[in-house]
Every structure is written in structure tokens, then in C-alpha cells.
Design a protein around this motif. Structure first.
Motif, PDB file in Angstrom:
ATOM      1  N   ASN A 186      37.655   0.656  30.261  1.00  0.00           N
ATOM      2  CA  ASN A 186      37.341   1.629  31.336  1.00  0.00           C
ATOM      3  C   ASN A 186      38.513   2.778  31.287  1.00  0.00           C
ATOM      4  O   ASN A 186      38.251   3.861  31.840  1.00  0.00           O
ATOM      5  CB  ASN A 186      37.565   1.057  32.786  1.00  0.00           C
ATOM      6  N   PHE A 187      39.599   2.448  30.734  1.00  0.00           N
ATOM      7  CA  PHE A 187      40.860   3.758  30.751  1.00  0.00           C
ATOM      8  C   PHE A 187      41.704   3.680  29.375  1.00  0.00           C
ATOM      9  O   PHE A 187      42.548   4.003  29.430  1.00  0.00           O
ATOM     10  CB  PHE A 187      41.681   3.348  31.937  1.00  0.00           C
ATOM     11  N   TYR A 188      40.805   3.423  28.307  1.00  0.00           N
ATOM     12  CA  TYR A 188      41.562   2.944  26.984  1.00  0.00           C
ATOM     13  C   TYR A 188      42.368   4.459  26.720  1.00  0.00           C
ATOM     14  O   TYR A 188      43.863   4.294  26.327  1.00  0.00           O
ATOM     15  CB  TYR A 188      40.721   2.535  25.765  1.00  0.00           C
ATOM     16  N   TRP A 189      41.849   5.455  26.605  1.00  0.00           N
ATOM     17  CA  TRP A 189      42.572   6.591  26.253  1.00  0.00           C
ATOM     18  C   TRP A 189      43.576   6.945  27.200  1.00  0.00           C
ATOM     19  O   TRP A 189      44.911   7.742  26.617  1.00  0.00           O
ATOM     20  CB  TRP A 189      41.488   7.844  25.823  1.00  0.00           C
ATOM     21  N   LYS A 190      43.170   6.942  28.565  1.00  0.00           N
ATOM     22  CA  LYS A 190      44.502   7.090  29.473  1.00  0.00           C
ATOM     23  C   LYS A 190      45.608   6.483  29.180  1.00  0.00           C
ATOM     24  O   LYS A 190      46.887   6.509  29.248  1.00  0.00           O
ATOM     25  CB  LYS A 190      44.086   7.241  30.866  1.00  0.00           C
ATOM     26  N   ALA A 191      45.262   4.611  28.881  1.00  0.00           N
ATOM     27  CA  ALA A 191      46.349   3.867  28.509  1.00  0.00           C
ATOM     28  C   ALA A 191      47.291   4.207  27.219  1.00  0.00           C
ATOM     29  O   ALA A 191      48.233   4.008  27.408  1.00  0.00           O
ATOM     30  CB  ALA A 191      45.653   2.397  28.451  1.00  0.00           C
ATOM     31  N   VAL A 192      46.506   4.835  26.244  1.00  0.00           N
ATOM     32  CA  VAL A 192      47.134   5.368  25.027  1.00  0.00           C
ATOM     33  C   VAL A 192      48.248   6.212  25.401  1.00  0.00           C
ATOM     34  O   VAL A 192      49.460   6.577  24.904  1.00  0.00           O
ATOM     35  CB  VAL A 192      46.296   5.938  24.142  1.00  0.00           C
ATOM     36  N   LEU A 193      47.842   7.257  26.362  1.00  0.00           N
ATOM     37  CA  LEU A 193      48.870   8.351  26.671  1.00  0.00           C
ATOM     38  C   LEU A 193      49.986   7.800  27.607  1.00  0.00           C
ATOM     39  O   LEU A 193      50.914   8.157  27.327  1.00  0.00           O
ATOM     40  CB  LEU A 193      47.984   9.306  27.543  1.00  0.00           C
ATOM     41  N   ALA A 194      49.606   6.682  28.453  1.00  0.00           N
ATOM     42  CA  ALA A 194      50.502   6.154  29.199  1.00  0.00           C
ATOM     43  C   ALA A 194      51.730   5.301  28.351  1.00  0.00           C
ATOM     44  O   ALA A 194      52.875   5.606  28.577  1.00  0.00           O
ATOM     45  CB  ALA A 194      49.988   4.975  30.168  1.00  0.00           C
ATOM     46  N   CYS A 195      51.114   4.687  27.514  1.00  0.00           N
ATOM     47  CA  CYS A 195      52.208   3.954  26.566  1.00  0.00           C
ATOM     48  C   CYS A 195      52.803   4.929  25.686  1.00  0.00           C
ATOM     49  O   CYS A 195      53.939   4.504  25.287  1.00  0.00           O
ATOM     50  CB  CYS A 195      51.066   3.073  25.655  1.00  0.00           C
ATOM     51  N   LEU A 196      52.405   6.051  25.314  1.00  0.00           N
ATOM     52  CA  LEU A 196      53.172   7.063  24.557  1.00  0.00           C
ATOM     53  C   LEU A 196      54.014   7.760  25.523  1.00  0.00           C
ATOM     54  O   LEU A 196      55.332   7.701  24.832  1.00  0.00           O
ATOM     55  CB  LEU A 196      52.239   8.232  24.127  1.00  0.00           C
ATOM     56  N   ILE A 197      53.996   8.095  26.440  1.00  0.00           N
ATOM     57  CA  ILE A 197      54.804   8.563  27.487  1.00  0.00           C
ATOM     58  C   ILE A 197      55.826   7.171  27.760  1.00  0.00           C
ATOM     59  O   ILE A 197      57.399   7.712  27.553  1.00  0.00           O
ATOM     60  CB  ILE A 197      54.286   8.701  28.871  1.00  0.00           C
ATOM     61  N   VAL A 198      55.588   6.255  28.053  1.00  0.00           N
ATOM     62  CA  VAL A 198      56.659   5.091  28.281  1.00  0.00           C
ATOM     63  C   VAL A 198      57.437   4.835  26.887  1.00  0.00           C
ATOM     64  O   VAL A 198      58.582   4.851  27.209  1.00  0.00           O
ATOM     65  CB  VAL A 198      56.003   3.914  28.621  1.00  0.00           C
ATOM     66  N   SER A 220      42.717  -3.142  38.892  1.00  0.00           N
ATOM     67  CA  SER A 220      42.066  -3.020  40.228  1.00  0.00           C
ATOM     68  C   SER A 220      41.206  -1.816  40.594  1.00  0.00           C
ATOM     69  O   SER A 220      40.168  -2.070  41.091  1.00  0.00           O
ATOM     70  CB  SER A 220      42.875  -3.436  41.216  1.00  0.00           C
ATOM     71  N   TYR A 221      41.652  -0.953  40.030  1.00  0.00           N
ATOM     72  CA  TYR A 221      41.040   0.482  40.349  1.00  0.00           C
ATOM     73  C   TYR A 221      41.641   1.624  39.433  1.00  0.00           C
ATOM     74  O   TYR A 221      42.819   1.550  38.808  1.00  0.00           O
ATOM     75  CB  TYR A 221      41.439   0.692  41.769  1.00  0.00           C
ATOM     76  N   PRO A 222      41.014   2.679  39.141  1.00  0.00           N
ATOM     77  CA  PRO A 222      41.395   3.751  38.352  1.00  0.00           C
ATOM     78  C   PRO A 222      42.793   4.369  39.061  1.00  0.00           C
ATOM     79  O   PRO A 222      42.780   4.691  40.209  1.00  0.00           O
ATOM     80  CB  PRO A 222      40.105   4.605  38.479  1.00  0.00           C
TER      81      PRO A 222
END
Length: 258
Positions: free
Chosen positions: A17-29, A112-114
Motif C-alpha cells: 500500500n505504500f512501497y514507493w513512499k517506504a523506499v523514500l523513507a528508508c533512503l532519508i533515514v 494502521s493508516y497512511p
């Protein structure tokens, strides 16, 4: 005991449900927790080049000159090493640790939610930044000190402290002492299982390391989402066993009020 295949299946279901946003989040972190040390290898190489040049005769002078040069070089090198260590510890305490907690919080909310990508900075604006930074600093410090004894004690302690970032992400108000105790209870008798859980991602990480490590960026969301599923299993067990309660592990269920 948890089932690794089931945890990973659940992670994939959540992640889709949020894979590409998760990629960006992991990249930032990832950039903010490890980017500071990217030049360490080149600095080491430069030092080796200097020593080699001096020993091969590129530096012309008598024995006293060589001795003086080496003495000055060693002093400068040790001072630089100490300064780098202090800066590294400071960065890890004030930025790296809180960013790690923010990354966990991002995946926790998305279960739990976006959630917004800015959640990765959760530790900086949750009102408990000092407590989060202190707890994560202590975790890193204790792990390092145990590692000075032997590698194995350091590894064991790292798994004892495994759940601390997750606990702080869920409840940044919890005291450092309680976070350490709760993580210890959650991992009691399960450290080898945690090690095997981490090891089960080796193939994916090896595959992701191809193309100069770029693939790791696309693998990390899967690893993080699976880790969150594992945390929720241990969290549920903690509540069931009675060594924690919902007032302490205040589960993220609904988006914050506007």
C-alpha cells in the motif's frame, strides 16, 4: 513462537500500500543515520599513502627527520581520530538515533493508516526528543562497551536491546530504564531466533548489494516492514504475559486529530 514466513507475508501485504513512499523513507533515514561516515575509507587510504610514501623514500631527510615526521603524523592522526569519534558519537546521539526511531514510527503508523513521509522526523517534534536521544545514545554506548570485551557479548547485547527503537517509536515518553527492561523481557530466550530472523534476509540483501549497493534501497522497506511485524508479535506477547500494558505500549491505531 512466531512464524517467519507468516510475518514476512503480513509485511508484504502492508507494504504494497505504500512501497514507493517506504523506499523514500528508508533512503532519508539511511542517509541521515549513516552518511556521515562515508568518507572514512578514503581518509584511511590517504593515511596509508602518507605512511607508504614516507617509508619508501619519497620523504627525503635523515633519520631524525623521519622520526619527527612520524611522531607529528601519529599525534595529528590520533587527534583527528579522537575528534572524529566524538563527532560521530554526537551525531549518532542527536541525529542518528532519533532518525532510527522516526523510521520505525513511520512503518508503525503505516501498518494502521497512511502516514506522511515527514513522520521519519517524529522524534524531533514529538515533544520528547531529549528522552529519545538519550535512550538511543545509551543503547549505542552500552552495545559498544560490551563489544570491547569480545564480539560475542556485543552481539548478544545488541539483540537484548533490539526492541528499544520500536518501543521509543511507540511511546517516546517511556523512561530509558524501562525501555531497556522491556526490550530485555521481550527478547528473553529469543535472541537466537532474532539472529536467524535477521539472517533470513541475507539473500535479499546480497541481491540488493548488486549495482554498487543501489538495490539495498529497494530491499530495506521489506526488511523494515518485516521487523515491524515481529515487533507487534512480541508486543502482543508482552501484553498477554502481563509484563506491559496498553497504557505503556499505546498502540498506534488511528491518525492524529487535525
Amino acid at each position: 513462537m512466531w512464524n517467519r514466513a507468516e510475518l514476512k507475508t503480513n509485511a508484504k501485504q502492508v507494504l504494497k500500500n505504500f512501497y514507493w513512499k517506504a523506499v523514500l523513507a528508508c533512503l532519508i533515514v539511511g542517509l541521515l543515520t549513516g552518511g556521515l561516515f562515508s568518507s572514512a575509507g578514503s581518509a584511511s587510504s590517504s593515511a596509508e599513502d602518507i605512511i607508504y610514501s614516507g617509508s619508501s623514500g619519497a620523504y627525503m631527510g635523515n633519520a631524525e627527520d623521519h622520526a619527527a615526521f612520524l611522531a607529528v603524523f601519529m599525534v595529528v592522526f590520533l587527534v583527528a581520530l579522537l575528534v572524529g569519534l566524538v563527532l560521530g558519537l554526537a551525531y549518532g546521539a542527536f541525529v542518528g538515533g532519533p532518525m532510527e526511531v522516526g523510521g520505525k514510527r513511520y512503518f508503525m503508523e503505516n501498518r494502521s493508516y497512511p502516514s506522511s513521509i515527514k513522520t521519519v522526523f517524529f522524534a524531533f517534534n514529538c515533544g520528547k526528543y531529549g528522552n529519545v536521544a538519550k535512550t538511543m545514545f545509551l543503547r549505542n554506548l552500552y552495545t559498544s562497551l560490551w563489544s570491547l570485551l569480545l564480539i560475542v557479548p556485543g552481539i548478544i547485547k545488541s539483540y537484548e536491546y533490539y526492541m528499544i527503537p520500536y518501543i521509543m517509536a511507540e511511546n517516546p515518553s517511556i523512561s530509558s530504564e524501562r525501555a531497556f527492561m522491556l526490550s530485555k523481557q521481550m527478547t528473553q530466550g529469543r535472541k537466537m531466533d532474532l539472529f536467524i530472523f535477521d539472517l533470513s534476509f541475507f539473500g535479499w540483501q546480497l541481491l540488493g548489494s548488486l549495482l554498487f549497493g543501489i538495490g539495498i534501497v529497494f530491499v530495506n522497506p521489506y526488511v523494515e516492514a518485516s521487523g515491524m511485524e515481529l515487533y507487534y508479535w512480541l508486543r502482543s506477547d508482552a501484553l498477554y504475559q502481563g509484563y506491559s500494558d496498553p497504557s505503556e505500549l499505546c498502540d498506534v491505531q488511528y491518525p492524529p486529530m487535525a
